[in-house]
Structure formats: structure tokens, C-alpha cells
Design an enzyme around this catalytic site. Structure first.
Site, PDB file in Angstrom:
ATOM      1  N   GLY A 139     -15.119  64.848  -3.932  1.00 42.21           N
ATOM      2  CA  GLY A 139     -14.026  65.647  -3.374  1.00 42.21           C
ATOM      3  C   GLY A 139     -14.504  66.502  -2.219  1.00 42.21           C
ATOM      4  O   GLY A 139     -15.662  66.433  -1.805  1.00 42.21           O
TER       5      GLY A 139
ATOM      6  N   GLU B 168     -22.670  65.117   2.470  1.00 43.87           N
ATOM      7  CA  GLU B 168     -21.838  64.311   3.356  1.00 43.87           C
ATOM      8  C   GLU B 168     -21.438  65.142   4.573  1.00 43.87           C
ATOM      9  O   GLU B 168     -20.981  64.610   5.577  1.00 43.87           O
ATOM     10  CB  GLU B 168     -20.596  63.863   2.574  1.00 43.87           C
ATOM     11  CG  GLU B 168     -19.928  62.615   3.093  1.00 43.87           C
ATOM     12  CD  GLU B 168     -18.841  62.122   2.140  1.00 43.87           C
ATOM     13  OE1 GLU B 168     -18.690  62.695   1.049  1.00 43.87           O
ATOM     14  OE2 GLU B 168     -18.142  61.163   2.511  1.00 43.87           O
TER      15      GLU B 168
ATOM     16  N   ASP C  54     -19.518  52.423   0.166  1.00 43.05           N
ATOM     17  CA  ASP C  54     -18.625  53.527  -0.200  1.00 43.05           C
ATOM     18  C   ASP C  54     -17.217  52.972  -0.457  1.00 43.05           C
ATOM     19  O   ASP C  54     -16.715  53.046  -1.567  1.00 43.05           O
ATOM     20  CB  ASP C  54     -18.591  54.619   0.882  1.00 43.05           C
ATOM     21  CG  ASP C  54     -18.319  56.008   0.328  1.00 43.05           C
ATOM     22  OD1 ASP C  54     -18.230  56.141  -0.906  1.00 43.05           O
ATOM     23  OD2 ASP C  54     -18.209  56.961   1.124  1.00 43.05           O
TER      24      ASP C  54
END
Ligand SMILES: [Zn+2]
Length: 336
Positions: free
Chosen positions: A164, A195, A273
């Protein structure tokens, strides 16, 4: 190459035609042509941000609220990966995001587990499931998700993840109880971090939940001490360079620190991903790592073998797959 993929999201891998059919069946407002649907599902490469990338999941999640949608998308993901010669995969998804039409956590996990198991048997591949908790969800919800994940261990759930928007919810230790429930229940522990383009501080913080693996973690490359820590604790980074460009972790694919991390001795795997949202197959991602990042074939192959070693899978299955991969590589001296 026979391949293993550890960082892969169910809701990031819809076939555009399937999305069109499911939208029509369930009355969801969505594009009607393949090209328009493709453009909607695939996230822009530039200008990238994690928030923009996460927006790409809104339509897939809206479509994945019914048993038929979940089962079909899970089945097709296994088929598509098998066609790309992925021999072992771990499928991640957040069951709490699939309850808008009344499905329970146990039902959502059961549907995905059953569909992937049937498709895996038919396609002759190994699939394990990694249940994802969400940073923005409250502590109690994520504990409930962890308990549900543990209840489905016999159905192929072997991992627990947290994902998230990291900038707005930077502290994963808030969810320590959920990680404890998952760990005590025998699940492998991983979480999304690193990230965002930072100096590695977020990855340091993520280490406090004692993960075996980290989903992404590319920003760790900025901190040599952190790399030493990852090596000392044998924590694997499940990297996704194309997705990292979309998320703005790096400005261009060529700047991705993957080769630097590999050569520093950090345990690394290479993943898509999201095959649809990032519009890249695992074969294409690996080719780009060789062509654009200069990864050598032996380095690539070592990452592949490491994915099997770091997998959240039982030892006999791991040993069988390692034997299969070694047998494939034996006639190829360039891989040794
Ligand atoms: Zn991910």
C-alpha cells in the site's frame, strides 16, 4: 529458461479481454475495446509515482468482487505464467479488497486457492499464495487477514505481506501483531518497502518486522550499511525494475540499481510485480535486465536459482524444482 517468480500481484495481471467481459457481466462502467481497456489497465511509465501506480488497480479491484471474476483471473494468471515458462510462482493479493459484494475473507482466499490449484495441476506448475495486508487498513483488519491466511495454509497459502501507499503510512511496525500472527502460524514474512526514492530509511524501518524477504527495496542501494545488514540477515529483495520506473523509484530503467545490488552480494530476485499494469512478461523483464542493465547470464541465472531458495515453499518441492533447473542448465557452460 525455466523461471521462478516471487513478486506478482493477482490484481495486476488481468487480460484486457477478460476485463471487458467481466465489466459487461457485472455492470461496471469500463472501456469496451481491447485497445482502450489495455490503455486503462497499463500504468503510465512517466511521470511515475507510487500513488499513480496504485490508481491503476482501481478498475481491476472493482471487477474482482465476485467468485467468477476471482476464479477466472486467478486461472488465467497461472495459464499466462506457465506459457512464459514460469515453473514456480507466488501469487499475492489482498483479500480485504474483495469484500465489496459480500464475499468473506475465507471465501476470497478459498476461491483463489481453489482456482490456482486446479490451474497449476493442469499446467504442471507450482503455485503458492501470499496473502497481503494493507498499510492503510486498521490494525484489527490486518490481524483478521493474517488469521484467515493461516487458516488456509493447507490450501497453498505460505506467505504474508504488507503493501500500500508507503508515504502516507510509513511505519509497518503498527501492524506488528498481524506479522506475529502470520509468523506464529508458519507463514513466510515479506513486506513492500523501498519503492519510494529515499536514502534507505524506509527499508531500515521495515527490518523491524523481521522479514525474510522484501518486496522491492531498491532504495536500499543508497546505503552501504543497509546492504551489509541485508546480506548479514540473508534478506532477499524481490525486485521489479519496470514497475519501479512506473512508481518513480528510479527515473529510467537504465538507472535501476539491480546490478549494483547483485554485485554487492545482496540476495536478489527479478520479477514483474504486475504483468498487465507494467505490460511486461517475466521473459521480457529478464531480457531488459541483460540488455539495458548489463546483467550477465550467470548473474541472471543465479537470481533465478535464488528465487527457488528464498521461496515460501516446502523443502521437497523446492528440492525437486532446483533439480529440474540444474538439469536444464547442465548443458549450458555459460551459466556456470
Ligand atoms: Zn508488489
Amino acid at each position: 529458461m525455466p523461471k521462478a517468480e516471487l513478486h506478482l500481484h493477482l490484481d495486476g495481471c488481468l487480460r484486457p479481454n477478460t476485463a471487458i467481459e467481466l465489466a459487461q457481466r457485472h455492470g461496471i462502467d469500463a472501456p469496451h475495446t481491447w485497445h482502450d481497456m489495455f490503455d486503462t489497465l497499463v500504468a503510465a511509465a512517466h511521470p511515475g509515482s507510487q500513488a499513480a501506480l496504485l490508481k491503476s488497480f482501481e478498475l481491476p479491484l472493482a471487477l474482482m468482487q465476485w467468485e467468477d471474476s476471482l476464479a477466472r483471473i486467478a486461472t488465467e494468471l497461472v495459464e499466462d505464467k506457465a506459457a512464459d515458462r514460469v515453473r514456480y510462482m507466488e501469487v499475492k493479493w489482498a483479500p480485504a479488497f474483495h469484500r465489496a459484494q459480500g464475499l468473506s475473507l475465507d471465501e476470497v482466499i478459498g476461491i483463489v486457492a481453489s482456482a490456482t490449484a486446479h490451474a497449476a495441476e493442469r499446467c504442471g506448475v507450482e503455485v503458492r499464495l501470499c496473502v497481503v495486508a494493507i498499510r492503510a487498513h486498521d490494525v484489527a483488519t490486518n490481524v483478521e487477514v493474517a488469521r484467515a491466511a493461516v487458516r488456509h495454509r493447507a490450501n497453498g497459502v505460505t506467505g504474508f505481506d504488507l503493501a500500500g501507499h508507503e508515504a502516507s503510512h510509513p511505519d509497518p511496525t503498527v501492524h506488528a501483531e498481524a506479522f506475529d500472527v502470520a509468523r506464529a502460524g508458519g507463514l513466510g514474512i515479506t513486506l513492500h518497502t523501498g519503492e519510494l526514492p529515499d536514502d534507505g530509511a524506509l527499508v531500515w524501518r521495515a527490518l523491524q518486522v523481521r522479514p525474510q524477504r522484501i518486496a522491492h527495496g531498491a532504495s536500499a542501494a543508497a546505503d552501504p550499511k543497509l546492504l551489509d545488514e541485508l546480506i548479514a540477515r540473508n534478506i532477499t529483495l524481490d525486485l521489479c525494475p519496470t514497475s519501479n520506473v512506473q512508481a518513480g523509484t528510479v527515473a529510467t530503467f537504465a538507472e535501476h540499481p539491480l546490478p549494483q545490488l547483485v554485485r554487492a552480494g545482496v540476495p536478489v530476485t527479478i520479477n514483474t510485480d504486475d504483468t498487465t499494469i507494467s505490460d511486461v512478461t517475466l521473459s521480457e523483464e529478464w531480457l531488459a535486465c541483460v540488455d539495458e542493465l548489463g546483467l550477465t547470464l550467470p548473474e541472471l541465472w543465479a537470481c533465478n536459482l535464488h528465487a527457488l531458495r528464498a521461496a515460501f515453499v516446502d523443502q521437497p518441492t523446492q528440492a525437486r524444482l532446483l533439480d529440474e533447473f540444474h538439469a536444464w542448465a547442465r548443458p549450458l557452460p555459460e551459466l556456470h
